[in-house]
Motif scaffolding. Structure first.
Motif, short mmCIF file in Angstrom:
data_model
loop_
_atom_site.label_atom_id
_atom_site.label_comp_id
_atom_site.label_asym_id
_atom_site.label_seq_id
_atom_site.Cartn_x
_atom_site.Cartn_y
_atom_site.Cartn_z
N ARG A 100 0.83 -1.21 0.00
CA ARG A 100 0.00 0.00 0.00
C ARG A 100 0.86 1.26 0.00
NH1 ARG A 100 -3.64 -1.29 5.05
NH2 ARG A 100 -1.57 -2.04 5.69
N ASP A 101 1.97 1.21 0.77
CA ASP A 101 2.89 2.35 0.78
C ASP A 101 3.51 2.56 -0.60
OD1 ASP A 101 4.04 1.56 4.10
OD2 ASP A 101 2.46 2.93 3.45
N ASP A 102 3.89 1.44 -1.25
CA ASP A 102 4.45 1.55 -2.61
C ASP A 102 3.46 2.19 -3.56
OD1 ASP A 102 6.96 0.52 -2.14
OD2 ASP A 102 6.34 -1.55 -2.45
N ALA A 103 2.19 1.72 -3.50
CA ALA A 103 1.17 2.26 -4.39
C ALA A 103 0.98 3.75 -4.15
CB ALA A 103 -0.14 1.51 -4.19
N SER A 104 1.00 4.14 -2.87
CA SER A 104 0.86 5.55 -2.54
C SER A 104 1.99 6.36 -3.13
CB SER A 104 0.81 5.72 -1.01
OG SER A 104 0.77 7.08 -0.67
N THR A 105 3.22 5.81 -3.05
CA THR A 105 4.37 6.52 -3.60
C THR A 105 4.24 6.69 -5.10
OG1 THR A 105 5.79 5.67 -1.85
CG2 THR A 105 6.88 6.48 -3.82
N ALA A 108 11.01 5.48 -11.16
CA ALA A 108 11.68 4.88 -10.01
C ALA A 108 10.67 4.36 -9.00
CB ALA A 108 12.61 5.91 -9.36
N ALA A 109 9.58 5.12 -8.79
CA ALA A 109 8.54 4.67 -7.87
C ALA A 109 7.88 3.39 -8.38
CB ALA A 109 7.50 5.77 -7.67
N LYS A 110 7.64 3.30 -9.68
CA LYS A 110 7.06 2.08 -10.24
C LYS A 110 7.99 0.89 -10.07
CE LYS A 110 6.04 3.04 -14.47
NZ LYS A 110 5.51 2.78 -15.83
N ALA A 111 9.29 1.12 -10.26
CA ALA A 111 10.25 0.04 -10.16
C ALA A 111 10.26 -0.55 -8.76
CB ALA A 111 11.65 0.53 -10.53
N ARG A 112 10.02 0.28 -7.76
CA ARG A 112 10.03 -0.21 -6.38
C ARG A 112 8.84 -1.11 -6.08
NH1 ARG A 112 12.04 5.08 -5.39
NH2 ARG A 112 9.95 5.86 -4.90
N THR A 113 7.79 -1.08 -6.92
CA THR A 113 6.62 -1.94 -6.70
C THR A 113 6.77 -3.29 -7.37
OG1 THR A 113 5.41 -1.21 -8.68
CG2 THR A 113 5.19 0.14 -6.67
#
Length: 323
Positions: A4-9, A83-88
């Protein structure tokens, strides 16, 4: 960090990209439809990106950067989104490192503890004084701070406005920009110099020495400039581009003009609505002053104060926006 935190980011990065597109589109005086046309997209596509209905693509970012000439600001927002997408996607191979222009040194981070704008009008000219208490929450010294000045003589009529500024451009002489920090004069360097838009680096140095903002430190800076009312009309907008703890605006007009003031606020997720609190009015020595403030404003929120003079016939108005 959980899913959920990743999605928020990811959502936050997409919103930041959309806000950057909206900002540069407005700076260039383009409607959403006109920007889409110049980029070669369907007329509604820019609107969908700015509203969050469509996520940004690399092709969109490149075309927008090219058309809006945003000094790599849009491209950096796109890289942040990627970069945010890559973290998910933990199973995916990490993308190769990509370098992008950074507005401040790597490892630095600015929080605005207090942001105070005071606008004086003498019947012919506006003089804006900005005071900001900046805190370096990063790990590296900060040596410069970016400010923006933009005007729009005929909002909603970009071609007419652009034609006006080709004949009557903003000039450095009329702006008479000054800046200080810790009682010391700050140097400034023009980053972008266009007819209706200026970007300026305020540098933490002068002929006597350098005084960077070190990690953990807070410092007040103050800067001021002037614009004639034939270029700066009857509204003033503040856009929250850095984390801000308190924001205030004060407008001072000759009382003989019988000014009245109102305001609106917008965000990435809401249409324009009246300010939640009304500007407070007071009269002193022939000057009518209107004050308004808010605490912990949302990132990318925009607050606009508008006015009219009831004893002066309405003339052509213009827009002034500070970022």
């Amino acid at each position: 960090m959980d899913a959920r935190d990743d999605a928020s980011t990811v959502e936050q990065a997409a919103e930041a990209f959309a806000a950057e597109v909206a900002y540069w589109r407005e700076v260039r005086g383009l409607s959403k439809r006109e920007l889409a046309r110049r980029m070669g997209f369907d007329p509604s596509y820019v609107s969908h990106v700015e509203s969050g209905r469509h996520k940004p693509t690399e092709d969109f970012a490149r075309r927008a950067e090219d058309i809006l000439n945003a000094g790599k600001a849009l491209w950096k927002r796109w890289l942040d989104f990627e970069a945010a997408k890559a973290r998910t996607a933990p199973s995916a191979a990490p993308p190769p490192p990509r370098r992008a222009e950074q507005p401040y040194a790597t490892g630095s981070a600015i929080v605005v503890e207090h942001d105070a704008a005071h606008l004086d009008y003498d019947g012919r000219q506006y003089r804006l004084t900005m005071r900001r208490l900046l805190r370096n929450t990063g790990s590296e010294p900060i040596t410069r701070y970016l400010i923006r000045i933009s005007v729009d003589r005929y909002p909603g009529e970009p071609e007419r406005s652009n034609a006006h500024y080709r004949v009557h451009p903003l000039t450095w002489d009329e702006l008479a920009l000054t800046a200080t920090c810790r009682g010391e004069e700050m140097r400034w360097q023009a980053k972008h110099d266009r007819d209706a838009f200026k970007e300026v680096w305020l540098v933490f140095e002068n002929d006597q020495g350098r005084y960077p903002l070190y990690p953990g430190e807070s410092v007040w800076i103050e800067y001021a400039y002037s614009v004639g009312d034939e270029k700066w009309g009857r509204w003033f907008q503040r856009a929250v581009r850095l984390p801000t703890e308190h924001l205030e605006v004060e407008l001072a007009f000759p009382a003989e003009l019988d000014p009245t003031v109102w305001g609106t606020e917008t965000s990435m997720t809401a249409e324009a609505a009246p300010l939640r609190t009304a500007p407070v009015r007071r009269d002193e020595d022939g000057v009518r002053v209107f004050s308004w403030s808010t605490s912990t404003p949302a990132l990318h929120a925009r607050y606009r104060l508008e006015w009219r003079f009831r004893t002066r016939p309405e003339r052509d108005t213009s827009q002034r926006e500070f970022r």
